[in-house]
Write a protein that holds these residues in place. Structure first.
Motif, PDB file in Angstrom:
ATOM      1  N   LYS A  88      10.820 -29.054 -12.101  1.00  0.00           N
ATOM      2  CA  LYS A  88       9.358 -28.957 -12.070  1.00  0.00           C
ATOM      3  C   LYS A  88       8.864 -27.539 -12.376  1.00  0.00           C
ATOM      4  O   LYS A  88       7.953 -27.357 -13.185  1.00  0.00           O
ATOM      5  CB  LYS A  88       8.850 -29.404 -10.699  1.00  0.00           C
ATOM      6  CG  LYS A  88       7.354 -29.473 -10.597  1.00  0.00           C
ATOM      7  CD  LYS A  88       6.945 -30.023  -9.241  1.00  0.00           C
ATOM      8  CE  LYS A  88       5.449 -30.178  -9.141  1.00  0.00           C
ATOM      9  NZ  LYS A  88       5.062 -30.808  -7.881  1.00  0.00           N
ATOM     10  N   GLN A  89       9.452 -26.525 -11.764  1.00  0.00           N
ATOM     11  CA  GLN A  89       8.985 -25.154 -11.966  1.00  0.00           C
ATOM     12  C   GLN A  89       9.157 -24.699 -13.413  1.00  0.00           C
ATOM     13  O   GLN A  89       8.284 -24.050 -13.980  1.00  0.00           O
ATOM     14  CB  GLN A  89       9.707 -24.193 -11.011  1.00  0.00           C
ATOM     15  CG  GLN A  89       9.357 -24.416  -9.553  1.00  0.00           C
ATOM     16  CD  GLN A  89       7.856 -24.375  -9.308  1.00  0.00           C
ATOM     17  OE1 GLN A  89       7.154 -23.495  -9.793  1.00  0.00           O
ATOM     18  NE2 GLN A  89       7.354 -25.348  -8.559  1.00  0.00           N
ATOM     19  N   LYS A  90      10.285 -25.057 -14.013  1.00  0.00           N
ATOM     20  CA  LYS A  90      10.523 -24.661 -15.402  1.00  0.00           C
ATOM     21  C   LYS A  90       9.523 -25.353 -16.338  1.00  0.00           C
ATOM     22  O   LYS A  90       8.976 -24.708 -17.245  1.00  0.00           O
ATOM     23  CB  LYS A  90      11.953 -25.014 -15.817  1.00  0.00           C
ATOM     24  CG  LYS A  90      12.300 -24.561 -17.211  1.00  0.00           C
ATOM     25  CD  LYS A  90      13.752 -24.817 -17.521  1.00  0.00           C
ATOM     26  CE  LYS A  90      14.090 -24.307 -18.914  1.00  0.00           C
ATOM     27  NZ  LYS A  90      15.500 -24.504 -19.236  1.00  0.00           N
ATOM     28  N   ILE A  91       9.269 -26.632 -16.122  1.00  0.00           N
ATOM     29  CA  ILE A  91       8.337 -27.371 -16.982  1.00  0.00           C
ATOM     30  C   ILE A  91       6.927 -26.813 -16.829  1.00  0.00           C
ATOM     31  O   ILE A  91       6.204 -26.640 -17.818  1.00  0.00           O
ATOM     32  CB  ILE A  91       8.374 -28.881 -16.665  1.00  0.00           C
ATOM     33  CG1 ILE A  91       9.748 -29.451 -16.995  1.00  0.00           C
ATOM     34  CG2 ILE A  91       7.279 -29.634 -17.414  1.00  0.00           C
ATOM     35  CD1 ILE A  91      10.233 -29.204 -18.401  1.00  0.00           C
ATOM     36  N   ILE A  92       6.528 -26.516 -15.612  1.00  0.00           N
ATOM     37  CA  ILE A  92       5.195 -25.932 -15.393  1.00  0.00           C
ATOM     38  C   ILE A  92       5.082 -24.597 -16.119  1.00  0.00           C
ATOM     39  O   ILE A  92       4.072 -24.304 -16.752  1.00  0.00           O
ATOM     40  CB  ILE A  92       4.889 -25.806 -13.889  1.00  0.00           C
ATOM     41  CG1 ILE A  92       4.686 -27.202 -13.295  1.00  0.00           C
ATOM     42  CG2 ILE A  92       3.673 -24.918 -13.640  1.00  0.00           C
ATOM     43  CD1 ILE A  92       4.571 -27.240 -11.793  1.00  0.00           C
ATOM     44  N   LYS A  93       6.140 -23.786 -16.063  1.00  0.00           N
ATOM     45  CA  LYS A  93       6.129 -22.499 -16.764  1.00  0.00           C
ATOM     46  C   LYS A  93       6.036 -22.697 -18.282  1.00  0.00           C
ATOM     47  O   LYS A  93       5.253 -22.028 -18.960  1.00  0.00           O
ATOM     48  CB  LYS A  93       7.364 -21.675 -16.414  1.00  0.00           C
ATOM     49  CG  LYS A  93       7.382 -20.325 -17.120  1.00  0.00           C
ATOM     50  CD  LYS A  93       8.498 -19.457 -16.662  1.00  0.00           C
ATOM     51  CE  LYS A  93       8.580 -18.125 -17.341  1.00  0.00           C
ATOM     52  NZ  LYS A  93       7.625 -17.739 -18.326  1.00  0.00           N
TER      53      LYS A  93
ATOM     54  N   SER B 182       2.688 -22.331 -23.007  1.00  0.00           N
ATOM     55  CA  SER B 182       2.293 -22.976 -24.267  1.00  0.00           C
ATOM     56  C   SER B 182       0.842 -23.420 -24.280  1.00  0.00           C
ATOM     57  O   SER B 182       0.374 -23.955 -25.288  1.00  0.00           O
ATOM     58  CB  SER B 182       3.163 -24.218 -24.505  1.00  0.00           C
ATOM     59  OG  SER B 182       4.506 -23.942 -24.364  1.00  0.00           O
ATOM     60  N   PHE B 183       0.130 -23.221 -23.181  1.00  0.00           N
ATOM     61  CA  PHE B 183      -1.198 -23.804 -23.034  1.00  0.00           C
ATOM     62  C   PHE B 183      -2.147 -23.416 -24.160  1.00  0.00           C
ATOM     63  O   PHE B 183      -2.820 -24.272 -24.749  1.00  0.00           O
ATOM     64  CB  PHE B 183      -1.801 -23.431 -21.679  1.00  0.00           C
ATOM     65  CG  PHE B 183      -3.107 -24.110 -21.421  1.00  0.00           C
ATOM     66  CD1 PHE B 183      -3.144 -25.436 -21.044  1.00  0.00           C
ATOM     67  CD2 PHE B 183      -4.299 -23.420 -21.574  1.00  0.00           C
ATOM     68  CE1 PHE B 183      -4.343 -26.076 -20.820  1.00  0.00           C
ATOM     69  CE2 PHE B 183      -5.512 -24.046 -21.349  1.00  0.00           C
ATOM     70  CZ  PHE B 183      -5.532 -25.379 -20.962  1.00  0.00           C
ATOM     71  N   ASN B 184      -2.221 -22.135 -24.498  1.00  0.00           N
ATOM     72  CA  ASN B 184      -3.138 -21.703 -25.557  1.00  0.00           C
ATOM     73  C   ASN B 184      -2.784 -22.320 -26.899  1.00  0.00           C
ATOM     74  O   ASN B 184      -3.658 -22.767 -27.642  1.00  0.00           O
ATOM     75  CB  ASN B 184      -3.176 -20.182 -25.665  1.00  0.00           C
ATOM     76  CG  ASN B 184      -3.957 -19.554 -24.537  1.00  0.00           C
ATOM     77  OD1 ASN B 184      -4.844 -20.170 -23.963  1.00  0.00           O
ATOM     78  ND2 ASN B 184      -3.608 -18.325 -24.204  1.00  0.00           N
ATOM     79  N   GLU B 185      -1.501 -22.349 -27.211  1.00  0.00           N
ATOM     80  CA  GLU B 185      -1.065 -22.937 -28.481  1.00  0.00           C
ATOM     81  C   GLU B 185      -1.379 -24.441 -28.521  1.00  0.00           C
ATOM     82  O   GLU B 185      -1.870 -24.956 -29.527  1.00  0.00           O
ATOM     83  CB  GLU B 185       0.434 -22.703 -28.677  1.00  0.00           C
ATOM     84  CG  GLU B 185       0.950 -23.201 -30.004  1.00  0.00           C
ATOM     85  CD  GLU B 185       2.443 -22.945 -30.179  1.00  0.00           C
ATOM     86  OE1 GLU B 185       3.030 -23.605 -31.039  1.00  0.00           O
ATOM     87  OE2 GLU B 185       3.002 -22.102 -29.458  1.00  0.00           O
ATOM     88  N   ILE B 186      -1.105 -25.125 -27.423  1.00  0.00           N
ATOM     89  CA  ILE B 186      -1.396 -26.567 -27.348  1.00  0.00           C
ATOM     90  C   ILE B 186      -2.895 -26.805 -27.486  1.00  0.00           C
ATOM     91  O   ILE B 186      -3.334 -27.686 -28.236  1.00  0.00           O
ATOM     92  CB  ILE B 186      -0.867 -27.155 -26.017  1.00  0.00           C
ATOM     93  CG1 ILE B 186       0.666 -27.138 -25.995  1.00  0.00           C
ATOM     94  CG2 ILE B 186      -1.388 -28.580 -25.816  1.00  0.00           C
ATOM     95  CD1 ILE B 186       1.263 -27.423 -24.632  1.00  0.00           C
ATOM     96  N   SER B 187      -3.697 -26.020 -26.791  1.00  0.00           N
ATOM     97  CA  SER B 187      -5.151 -26.176 -26.860  1.00  0.00           C
ATOM     98  C   SER B 187      -5.678 -25.925 -28.265  1.00  0.00           C
ATOM     99  O   SER B 187      -6.531 -26.660 -28.767  1.00  0.00           O
ATOM    100  CB  SER B 187      -5.841 -25.226 -25.885  1.00  0.00           C
ATOM    101  OG  SER B 187      -5.516 -25.557 -24.568  1.00  0.00           O
ATOM    102  N   ASN B 188      -5.173 -24.872 -28.905  1.00  0.00           N
ATOM    103  CA  ASN B 188      -5.615 -24.568 -30.272  1.00  0.00           C
ATOM    104  C   ASN B 188      -5.232 -25.679 -31.250  1.00  0.00           C
ATOM    105  O   ASN B 188      -6.022 -26.048 -32.117  1.00  0.00           O
ATOM    106  CB  ASN B 188      -5.028 -23.233 -30.741  1.00  0.00           C
ATOM    107  CG  ASN B 188      -5.663 -22.061 -30.044  1.00  0.00           C
ATOM    108  OD1 ASN B 188      -6.783 -22.141 -29.551  1.00  0.00           O
ATOM    109  ND2 ASN B 188      -4.939 -20.953 -29.971  1.00  0.00           N
TER     110      ASN B 188
END
Length: 130
Positions: free
Chosen positions: A80-85, A90-96
């Protein structure tokens, strides 16, 4: 109820918020290990599903949703911790990427009305954007 929602795709305004919440409970609650997290996020889930359901006109797309959710659930159960990290990093790249594809979808003209020459020109313009 689930059949009624599926039969009324694309999105139908006659389906109530309670119907959507029941569907979310039926279909998505199983992917959450913490009920409180699920309850806090079910409104966001409902909104996202309503937005995406407009594009889900084929049962195989719903199967793809199920496969995707299972994949994330399995990954979270492993580490879980690794996936959350990874997701946070990757959040900005995914959002873009999401934003680019959504804009592309929303602004795409009706290419069926184009001449062959205009279609080719349009396709190259789209390719050049990315």
């Amino acid at each position: 109820m689930e059949k009624r929602i599926f039969d009324n795709l694309p999105f139908n305004h006659e389906i109530s918020i309670d119907d959507w919440n029941k569907l979310i409970n039926t279909k998505l609650k199983k992917y959450f290990s913490n009920e409180m997290v699920f309850e806090k996020n079910k409104e966001i889930l409902r909104t996202e599903i309503i937005n995406y359901i407009k594009f889900c006109t084929k049962p195989e797309y719903l199967k793809l949703f199920d496969w995707t959710f299972n994949l994330y659930k399995d990954c979270l159960n492993i580490d879980k911790q690794k996936i959350i990290k990874v997701l946070a990093d990757s959040f900005n790249e995914i959002s873009n990427t999401d934003m680019k594809w959504m804009i592309n979808f929303l602004t795409q003209p009706d290419y069926k009305k184009f001449s062959d020459r205009d279609k080719i020109s349009y396709y190259f313009k789209v390719i050049d954007r990315y």
